[in-house]
Scaffold this motif. Structure first.
Motif, PDB file in Angstrom:
ATOM      1  N   MET A   1      35.255  28.130 -42.899  1.00 33.97           N
ATOM      2  CA  MET A   1      33.947  28.512 -43.447  1.00 33.97           C
ATOM      3  C   MET A   1      32.877  27.541 -42.967  1.00 33.97           C
ATOM      4  N   ALA A   2      32.425  26.617 -43.811  1.00 30.60           N
ATOM      5  CA  ALA A   2      31.404  25.656 -43.394  1.00 30.60           C
ATOM      6  C   ALA A   2      31.888  24.258 -43.750  1.00 30.60           C
ATOM      7  N   ASP A   3      32.933  23.846 -43.101  1.00 31.23           N
ATOM      8  CA  ASP A   3      33.558  22.553 -43.343  1.00 31.23           C
ATOM      9  C   ASP A   3      33.101  21.570 -42.277  1.00 31.23           C
ATOM     10  N   ALA A   4      32.507  20.473 -42.696  1.00 26.54           N
ATOM     11  CA  ALA A   4      31.956  19.511 -41.738  1.00 26.54           C
ATOM     12  C   ALA A   4      33.034  18.956 -40.822  1.00 26.54           C
ATOM     13  N   GLY A   5      34.254  18.792 -41.339  1.00 30.49           N
ATOM     14  CA  GLY A   5      35.324  18.253 -40.513  1.00 30.49           C
ATOM     15  C   GLY A   5      35.679  19.167 -39.356  1.00 30.49           C
ATOM     16  N   SER A   6      35.856  20.468 -39.622  1.00 27.35           N
ATOM     17  CA  SER A   6      36.218  21.390 -38.544  1.00 27.35           C
ATOM     18  C   SER A   6      35.044  21.605 -37.598  1.00 27.35           C
ATOM     19  N   LEU A   7      33.829  21.595 -38.125  1.00 27.78           N
ATOM     20  CA  LEU A   7      32.653  21.729 -37.263  1.00 27.78           C
ATOM     21  C   LEU A   7      32.521  20.519 -36.341  1.00 27.78           C
ATOM     22  N   GLN A   8      32.736  19.326 -36.893  1.00 26.19           N
ATOM     23  CA  GLN A   8      32.650  18.119 -36.071  1.00 26.19           C
ATOM     24  C   GLN A   8      33.675  18.156 -34.947  1.00 26.19           C
ATOM     25  N   ALA A   9      34.905  18.563 -35.269  1.00 26.38           N
ATOM     26  CA  ALA A   9      35.956  18.610 -34.253  1.00 26.38           C
ATOM     27  C   ALA A   9      35.598  19.596 -33.144  1.00 26.38           C
ATOM     28  N   ALA A  10      35.034  20.753 -33.522  1.00 29.38           N
ATOM     29  CA  ALA A  10      34.660  21.752 -32.515  1.00 29.38           C
ATOM     30  C   ALA A  10      33.506  21.255 -31.650  1.00 29.38           C
ATOM     31  N   VAL A  11      32.526  20.605 -32.264  1.00 36.25           N
ATOM     32  CA  VAL A  11      31.409  20.041 -31.499  1.00 36.25           C
ATOM     33  C   VAL A  11      31.914  18.960 -30.545  1.00 36.25           C
ATOM     34  N   ASP A  12      32.809  18.120 -31.012  1.00 34.65           N
ATOM     35  CA  ASP A  12      33.373  17.076 -30.141  1.00 34.65           C
ATOM     36  C   ASP A  12      34.056  17.692 -28.921  1.00 34.65           C
ATOM     37  N   ARG A  13      34.798  18.789 -29.134  1.00 28.43           N
ATOM     38  CA  ARG A  13      35.488  19.436 -28.011  1.00 28.43           C
ATOM     39  C   ARG A  13      34.489  20.041 -27.021  1.00 28.43           C
ATOM     40  N   LEU A  14      33.426  20.630 -27.545  1.00 28.93           N
ATOM     41  CA  LEU A  14      32.414  21.211 -26.660  1.00 28.93           C
ATOM     42  C   LEU A  14      31.676  20.121 -25.876  1.00 28.93           C
ATOM     43  N   GLU A  15      31.326  19.041 -26.542  1.00 30.28           N
ATOM     44  CA  GLU A  15      30.624  17.957 -25.845  1.00 30.28           C
ATOM     45  C   GLU A  15      31.528  17.321 -24.793  1.00 30.28           C
ATOM     46  N   ALA A  16      32.816  17.257 -25.055  1.00 29.25           N
ATOM     47  CA  ALA A  16      33.747  16.718 -24.064  1.00 29.25           C
ATOM     48  C   ALA A  16      33.794  17.585 -22.809  1.00 29.25           C
ATOM     49  N   GLN A  17      33.434  18.875 -22.951  1.00 32.63           N
ATOM     50  CA  GLN A  17      33.378  19.788 -21.808  1.00 32.63           C
ATOM     51  C   GLN A  17      32.007  19.792 -21.139  1.00 32.63           C
ATOM     52  N   GLY A  18      31.076  18.974 -21.662  1.00 40.54           N
ATOM     53  CA  GLY A  18      29.764  18.863 -21.050  1.00 40.54           C
ATOM     54  C   GLY A  18      28.659  19.608 -21.765  1.00 40.54           C
ATOM     55  N   ALA A  19      28.967  20.268 -22.876  1.00 44.25           N
ATOM     56  CA  ALA A  19      27.948  21.044 -23.581  1.00 44.25           C
ATOM     57  C   ALA A  19      26.932  20.124 -24.245  1.00 44.25           C
ATOM     58  N   ARG A  20      25.667  20.416 -23.994  1.00 39.44           N
ATOM     59  CA  ARG A  20      24.574  19.666 -24.616  1.00 39.44           C
ATOM     60  C   ARG A  20      23.649  20.577 -25.420  1.00 39.44           C
TER      61      ARG A  20
END
Length: 306
Positions: free
Chosen positions: A62-81
C-alpha cells in the motif's frame, strides 16, 4: 563524401546514446497493495512487458515507507533520477495524501528513523506501516487516477462479460468491488465503477448490470451489502436466468465465493491484472507523469536563467 557519412554515423550514435541515457534516467515505481504469492506474482507478470521500456520497480504494501524506499533505491541504482509513481489501486483516493508526504511532495512525514530496518518491516497484519519521508535524489510525480477512473477497465469488464455470457437477455451482471468505510466515498466508488460498467451495457443487451461494494472491512456495513448482493444474484435465478459476477479487484476473487455460497452464478474469478490493458493503463499514467516531470525541469531551467 566519406567524411559526411562518418559524421552522420557519429551523430546517430550520439543521439542513440543520449536517448538511452534519457531512458535510464526515467523510472516507473508502481505501488500495489500486495498479498500472497499468487497475488504478487500476477501483478509482476502483468507489468513485466513495461520493464523493456524503462526501469520499473514495484512497491508492495500500500503506502509503506520501507517498501517505497527500497523500490526507489533500486531505481536510482539503475540511473533513474526522475520517477513516475503510479498507484495500482482501485480508487485514486487510496493512500494518496500519505504517499505524497512519504515522497516529500507534501509536508507531514517525519524524517526516516535511524532504525529504519525495523520500520521497513512493520507488521502488515495489524495494518501497521512505516511512515517517514524517504531519502533519495530523484524527483517524483504521483498519479491521481485509480483503476475505477480508467476507460481501459471498462474494456476489461466488457470482455469478461462477453466471455461468460451465453444469453444476455436472460442474464444479470454484477460488478463487485471492495468498497471503503465512508459512505460519501463509497458513493463515489459506485458512480465511477458504474461508469466503467457502461461498457458492459454497450457490449450486449444484458437484462441488468449492477455495481455493488461489499464494504469488506466494516461488519455493520458489510452485512447490509451482503444482503443486497445475494438478493441480486438470487433474483436472476428466480426470473429464469442467471447471474454473471465480475470482480472489480486488482487480483483474484477475494471473499466473494464465500459471500455467494449456495447461490447459482457464473464467474471466472479473475482480477483486473490478468488483462494486459492494466499494463496499458500504467503505461499511460507513466507517460503523463513523465510529461509533468519534463515541464518541471523546463520551468526550473527557465528560472535559473533569469
Amino acid at each position: 563524401m566519406k567524411r559526411y557519412w562518418m559524421a552522420a554515423l557519429l551523430s546517430c550514435a550520439l543521439a542513440a546514446t543520449a536517448a538511452a541515457q534519457e531512458r535510464r534516467e526515467f523510472g516507473v515505481l508502481v505501488m500495489a497493495h500486495g498479498g500472497g504469492e499468487r497475488w504478487n506474482r500476477e501483478v509482476a507478470q502483468t507489468l513485466e512487458p513495461l520493464r523493456a521500456e524503462q526501469p520499473l520497480e514495484i512497491a508492495f504494501g500500500m503506502a509503506d515507507a520501507g517498501s517505497l524506499q527500497a523500490a526507489v533505491d533500486r531505481l536510482e541504482a539503475q540511473g533513474a533520477r526522475r520517477i513516475a509513481v503510479v498507484r495500482l489501486f482501485v480508487s485514486g483516493e487510496s493512500w494518496r495524501e500519505r504517499t505524497r508526504q512519504i515522497l516529500g511532495l507534501a509536508p507531514g512525514a517525519p524524517p526516516r528513523p535511524a532504525d529504519d530496518a525495523r520500520a521497513a518491516h512493520a507488521a502488515h497484519g495489524d495494518h501497521a506501516m512505516a511512515f517517514w519521508r524517504i531519502h533519495g535524489d530523484a524527483a517524483f510525480a504521483l498519479s491521481e487516477e485509480g483503476l475505477m477512473d480508467a476507460p481501459e477497465m471498462g474494456e476489461v469488464l466488457a470482455a469478461r462479460a462477453r466471455e461468460l455470457s451465453v444469453d444476455p437477455a436472460r442474464e444479470d451482471v454484477l460488478v463487485l468491488a471492495h468498497g471503503p468505510e465512508d459512505d460519501a466515498e463509497n458513493a463515489r466508488w459506485l458512480a465511477r465503477i458504474d461508469a466503467r460498467a457502461d461498457a458492459i451495457r454497450r457490449t450486449a443487451p444484458f437484462r441488468r448490470v449492477q455495481v455493488e461494494t461489499l464494504r469488506e472491512d466494516w461488519p455493520e456495513k458489510r452485512a447490509a451489502a451482503e444482503a443486497r448482493i445475494r438478493a441480486f444474484v438470487r433474483r436472476a435465478r428466480e426470473e429464469g436466468g442467471r447471474a454473471i459476477v465480475i470482480p472489480f479487484r486488482v487480483q483474484g476473487f477475494g471473499p466473494y465465493r464465500r459471500v455467494l455460497e449456495g447461490l447459482d452464478y457464473v464467474a471466472d474469478e479473475r482480477g483486473l491484472v490478468a488483462d494486459p490493458r492494466v499494463a496499458d493503463w500504467v503505461r499511460r499514467q507513466a507517460a503523463a507523469l513523465r510529461g509533468e516531470l519534463d515541464d518541471a525541469d523546463t520551468a526550473t531551467a527557465r528560472g535559473s536563467s533569469l
